[in-house]
Design a protein around this motif. Sequence first.
Motif, PDB file in Angstrom:
ATOM      1  N   ASP A 169      -1.022   6.503  31.032  1.00 13.29           N
ATOM      2  CA  ASP A 169      -1.281   5.392  31.941  1.00 13.29           C
ATOM      3  C   ASP A 169      -2.728   5.536  32.406  1.00 13.29           C
ATOM      4  O   ASP A 169      -3.408   6.481  32.009  1.00 13.29           O
ATOM      5  CB  ASP A 169      -0.329   5.518  33.149  1.00 13.29           C
ATOM      6  CG  ASP A 169      -0.154   4.167  33.845  1.00 13.29           C
ATOM      7  OD1 ASP A 169      -0.959   3.250  33.571  1.00 13.29           O
ATOM      8  OD2 ASP A 169       0.778   4.047  34.660  1.00 13.29           O
ATOM      9  N   ASN A 175      -0.649  22.772  33.442  1.00 11.97           N
ATOM     10  CA  ASN A 175      -1.508  22.222  34.491  1.00 11.97           C
ATOM     11  C   ASN A 175      -2.743  23.085  34.730  1.00 11.97           C
ATOM     12  O   ASN A 175      -3.862  22.593  34.806  1.00 11.97           O
ATOM     13  CB  ASN A 175      -0.731  22.107  35.802  1.00 11.97           C
ATOM     14  CG  ASN A 175      -0.062  20.748  35.885  1.00 11.97           C
ATOM     15  OD1 ASN A 175      -0.728  19.731  35.762  1.00 11.97           O
ATOM     16  ND2 ASN A 175       1.257  20.736  36.042  1.00 11.97           N
ATOM     17  N   THR A 214     -10.831  11.601  32.993  1.00 11.23           N
ATOM     18  CA  THR A 214     -10.153  10.818  31.956  1.00 11.23           C
ATOM     19  C   THR A 214     -11.069  10.656  30.752  1.00 11.23           C
ATOM     20  O   THR A 214     -10.671  10.905  29.611  1.00 11.23           O
ATOM     21  CB  THR A 214      -9.801   9.410  32.487  1.00 11.23           C
ATOM     22  OG1 THR A 214      -8.996   9.568  33.641  1.00 11.23           O
ATOM     23  CG2 THR A 214      -9.082   8.577  31.447  1.00 11.23           C
ATOM     24  N   ARG A 256      -2.636  14.185  36.275  1.00 12.42           N
ATOM     25  CA  ARG A 256      -3.380  13.055  36.837  1.00 12.42           C
ATOM     26  C   ARG A 256      -4.856  13.422  36.918  1.00 12.42           C
ATOM     27  O   ARG A 256      -5.210  14.542  37.288  1.00 12.42           O
ATOM     28  CB  ARG A 256      -2.840  12.712  38.224  1.00 12.42           C
ATOM     29  CG  ARG A 256      -1.386  12.347  38.142  1.00 12.42           C
ATOM     30  CD  ARG A 256      -0.852  11.631  39.353  1.00 12.42           C
ATOM     31  NE  ARG A 256       0.600  11.612  39.269  1.00 12.42           N
ATOM     32  CZ  ARG A 256       1.289  10.739  38.565  1.00 12.42           C
ATOM     33  NH1 ARG A 256       0.658   9.802  37.881  1.00 12.42           N
ATOM     34  NH2 ARG A 256       2.612  10.789  38.513  1.00 12.42           N
ATOM     35  N   THR A 257      -5.665  12.446  36.576  1.00  8.41           N
ATOM     36  CA  THR A 257      -7.094  12.728  36.479  1.00  8.41           C
ATOM     37  C   THR A 257      -7.895  11.653  37.201  1.00  8.41           C
ATOM     38  O   THR A 257      -7.370  10.579  37.483  1.00  8.41           O
ATOM     39  CB  THR A 257      -7.526  12.709  34.993  1.00  8.41           C
ATOM     40  OG1 THR A 257      -6.978  11.538  34.385  1.00  8.41           O
ATOM     41  CG2 THR A 257      -7.039  13.918  34.241  1.00  8.41           C
ATOM     42  N   ASN A 258      -9.142  11.952  37.491  1.00 11.33           N
ATOM     43  CA  ASN A 258     -10.023  10.894  37.977  1.00 11.33           C
ATOM     44  C   ASN A 258     -10.746  10.278  36.778  1.00 11.33           C
ATOM     45  O   ASN A 258     -10.570  10.719  35.649  1.00 11.33           O
ATOM     46  CB  ASN A 258     -10.991  11.426  39.040  1.00 11.33           C
ATOM     47  CG  ASN A 258     -11.942  12.472  38.480  1.00 11.33           C
ATOM     48  OD1 ASN A 258     -12.258  12.468  37.286  1.00 11.33           O
ATOM     49  ND2 ASN A 258     -12.385  13.376  39.335  1.00 11.33           N
ATOM     50  N   ASN A 260      -5.571   6.907  34.164  1.00 13.55           N
ATOM     51  CA  ASN A 260      -5.772   8.226  34.776  1.00 13.55           C
ATOM     52  C   ASN A 260      -4.504   9.085  34.807  1.00 13.55           C
ATOM     53  O   ASN A 260      -4.226   9.783  35.779  1.00 13.55           O
ATOM     54  CB  ASN A 260      -6.345   8.086  36.194  1.00 13.55           C
ATOM     55  CG  ASN A 260      -7.764   7.533  36.157  1.00 13.55           C
ATOM     56  OD1 ASN A 260      -8.402   7.513  35.102  1.00 13.55           O
ATOM     57  ND2 ASN A 260      -8.228   7.069  37.303  1.00 13.55           N
ATOM     58  N   GLN A 261      -3.738   8.979  33.755  1.00 16.75           N
ATOM     59  CA  GLN A 261      -2.580   9.866  33.638  1.00 16.75           C
ATOM     60  C   GLN A 261      -2.380  10.263  32.179  1.00 16.75           C
ATOM     61  O   GLN A 261      -2.370   9.418  31.281  1.00 16.75           O
ATOM     62  CB  GLN A 261      -1.313   9.192  34.154  1.00 16.75           C
ATOM     63  CG  GLN A 261      -0.126  10.156  34.110  1.00 16.75           C
ATOM     64  CD  GLN A 261       1.201   9.480  34.349  1.00 16.75           C
ATOM     65  OE1 GLN A 261       1.297   8.505  35.093  1.00 16.75           O
ATOM     66  NE2 GLN A 261       2.247  10.001  33.712  1.00 16.75           N
ATOM     67  N   VAL A 268       3.016  16.097  33.416  1.00 17.81           N
ATOM     68  CA  VAL A 268       2.185  14.951  33.767  1.00 17.81           C
ATOM     69  C   VAL A 268       0.888  15.444  34.423  1.00 17.81           C
ATOM     70  O   VAL A 268       0.926  16.281  35.326  1.00 17.81           O
ATOM     71  CB  VAL A 268       2.943  14.022  34.742  1.00 17.81           C
ATOM     72  CG1 VAL A 268       2.036  12.893  35.214  1.00 17.81           C
ATOM     73  CG2 VAL A 268       4.197  13.492  34.072  1.00 17.81           C
ATOM     74  N   GLU A 283      -2.689   9.758  26.424  1.00 17.33           N
ATOM     75  CA  GLU A 283      -3.031   9.003  27.617  1.00 17.33           C
ATOM     76  C   GLU A 283      -1.829   8.110  27.891  1.00 17.33           C
ATOM     77  O   GLU A 283      -1.496   7.236  27.105  1.00 17.33           O
ATOM     78  CB  GLU A 283      -4.286   8.166  27.380  1.00 17.33           C
ATOM     79  CG  GLU A 283      -4.794   7.519  28.642  1.00 17.33           C
ATOM     80  CD  GLU A 283      -5.993   6.606  28.384  1.00 17.33           C
ATOM     81  OE1 GLU A 283      -6.175   6.162  27.234  1.00 17.33           O
ATOM     82  OE2 GLU A 283      -6.724   6.322  29.349  1.00 17.33           O
ATOM     83  N   ASN A 298       0.135  12.669  29.532  1.00 15.63           N
ATOM     84  CA  ASN A 298       1.371  13.438  29.408  1.00 15.63           C
ATOM     85  C   ASN A 298       1.241  14.454  28.284  1.00 15.63           C
ATOM     86  O   ASN A 298       0.705  14.141  27.228  1.00 15.63           O
ATOM     87  CB  ASN A 298       2.546  12.515  29.080  1.00 15.63           C
ATOM     88  CG  ASN A 298       3.012  11.757  30.314  1.00 15.63           C
ATOM     89  OD1 ASN A 298       2.388  11.848  31.370  1.00 15.63           O
ATOM     90  ND2 ASN A 298       4.106  11.023  30.170  1.00 15.63           N
TER      91      ASN A 298
END
Length: 624
Positions: free
Chosen positions: A522, A541, A501, A495-497, A524-525, A493, A520, A527
């Motif tokens: 979610d 990561n 994104t 997470r992005t700003n 700003n997330q 997973v 994409e 997978n």
Amino acid sequence: MGKINILDKSVYNRIAAGEVVERPFSVVKELVENAIDSGADNISITITDGGKQLIRVSDNGCGIEKDDLPKAFMPHATSKIENVEDLDTIATLGFRGEALASIASVAKVTITSEIEGASFGYTITAENGVVGEPEMYPFDKGTTVEVFDLFKNIPARAKFLKPSKNEETDITNIVSRLILAHPEISFKYTADDKMILQSYGGGLSEAIIQIYGYEAASDCMIIDTVKNGIKISGYIGNYYFVKPNRTYQTVILNGRYIINNTIQSAIHNAYSGYLMKRKYPFYILNIEMPKEFVDVNVHPNKTDVRFMDNQVIYGIIYSVISKALDGSAGAENIVKSNPYFQLDPGSRPIVKQPKPDVADMKLVKCDRPYEPQLFSPTSPHFAFRHAKEPVEFVGGDPEEKAALDDIFAENKKYIEQLEKEQKEREAKQETFDVDENFRIVGQVLTTYLILEKGQEIFFIDQHAAHERLIFDKLMEDFKKGKVAEQSLLVPVVIRTNEKETEFLLGKLDYLHGMGMDIVEYDVNQFNVYSVPLVLTDLDVNAFIEDILSDMTLRQSDVPDIIREKLAQKACKSAIKSGKVLSDGEKGALLMQLKDNMGLRCPHGRPVAVKITRTEIDKWFKRIV
Ligand code: ADP
Ligand code: MG
């Protein structure tokens, strides 16, 4: 810049003659160089239809006086030199006084200009060789030159123009080089209303990033050294950072973008051991030397120069680049740390804010008097514009002349030493091709293969050779997107700003292409469900972070972290030293290596070493 004068015949006969205006890009080059010579620190370039319809260059430089406007169009009219002696100390990019005259003979040209302190400017037009009168025109300090319908009335010339897109590419290439040569100037370049390049005058590193991206800057070594009065600095690509053509090579000499054979071959030869055929290194090399060492008056476009001593220049450049690439003794004095290498997002240098457009500016008052752009190393200007530590200068009076002779003597000694070392090195190892007529002698020390070909014997490091072959294949497959995927047990997973994104969304195809299944998930997330098979042990990561730290990733790039992984992978899967090879294995390895024996392994060790018959005969004193 002083008044424009018409050069006497005795002077212009001494200036390299020839056509300067061959193609739209040459017009752009001449106009931008004029803008640079005018002391501008803000230049904007606009073209339409590959420059065929319009080329406009605006600057905030010194401007041209009303009375000088008609003169600017005359042949041999220049404000930059007056007499023959001036030719030895040329401090400007232009000096022939012919560019505007030539351009005006093949196009409609308008010059609009206002000098410092004036409350309005003047505009003048020349068309089909007829020069009009200057007319009053409200303007800002500086000059705008517009060239309309280049070659339109000269079908014989128009015929030789390339399609507009190609002309545009050539213009973009020359503008890039002019920006790199003058990173202290803000440039803005638009083609058909589309912004193509912009720089903010914040120095070379910034210019490189603006033009080629962070990725490129991080794939380079930064060099900076002074050798016998010659300062060599800039960015040179790591040996794996190769390009398919020479447009990524820039040499700047005393502030002038040049194309010079001696310098190019010195750099090329320094890289040769590392390069596959038809691959070209990336470099932006800045060379500064006392102007006594170099004659710029040899080419009508001033794109080539002549050195007082080619060998000295060759030797110095060759040795500096070789040392940097080899990482050999002395390299630590040449290579500087690269702040762009493996950049994390937080530490990215801040790029300066754009200055307002030159065209939009309202009467900019210049608080410093205009000084011509002296590239003379004695001038404080030189130090300011071109070097933190100015190169040692040796000038005109007898004492200085003696010192100059000393430098040359020293250089000669140095070059002899270099030549000797080079010969020794060549005897040991060089680039060579092996064609079909070779005989595999066998394997020794379960590490090296021996090969005989004509009068030469090759020792090949089986591991290094195989490693390089695998590495090249992996890189090629990777670039072509020919990679299998490996599913992950649990998705990773990320997470992005918002900005990240947006960037990642634009890169999903690229990432899928390299065998990474990323979606994409979610707001700003993202997978990641699978990774390229060749990269099963990749830290996903870290990889994504690496990409996000750059945000300039282009389709053709292979990110560092991947390159490193591929090199590791190649190292792991290559045959090891200590492995006994079958005849089939030996043959296969050598056939694949055929044309590329001069290569190095991904870590820079040589793949093969050559010994000639002469050397062996010498061992046995058959010859002396
Ligand atoms: P050269 O650059 O060799 O002197 P050009 O034909 O390119 O010859 O230009 C003629 C003259 O016009 C220059 O010497 C300079 O005085 C003037 N000039 C041209 N462009 C500019 C400019 N952008 N700003 C100020 N002066 C300029
Ligand atoms: Mg000029």
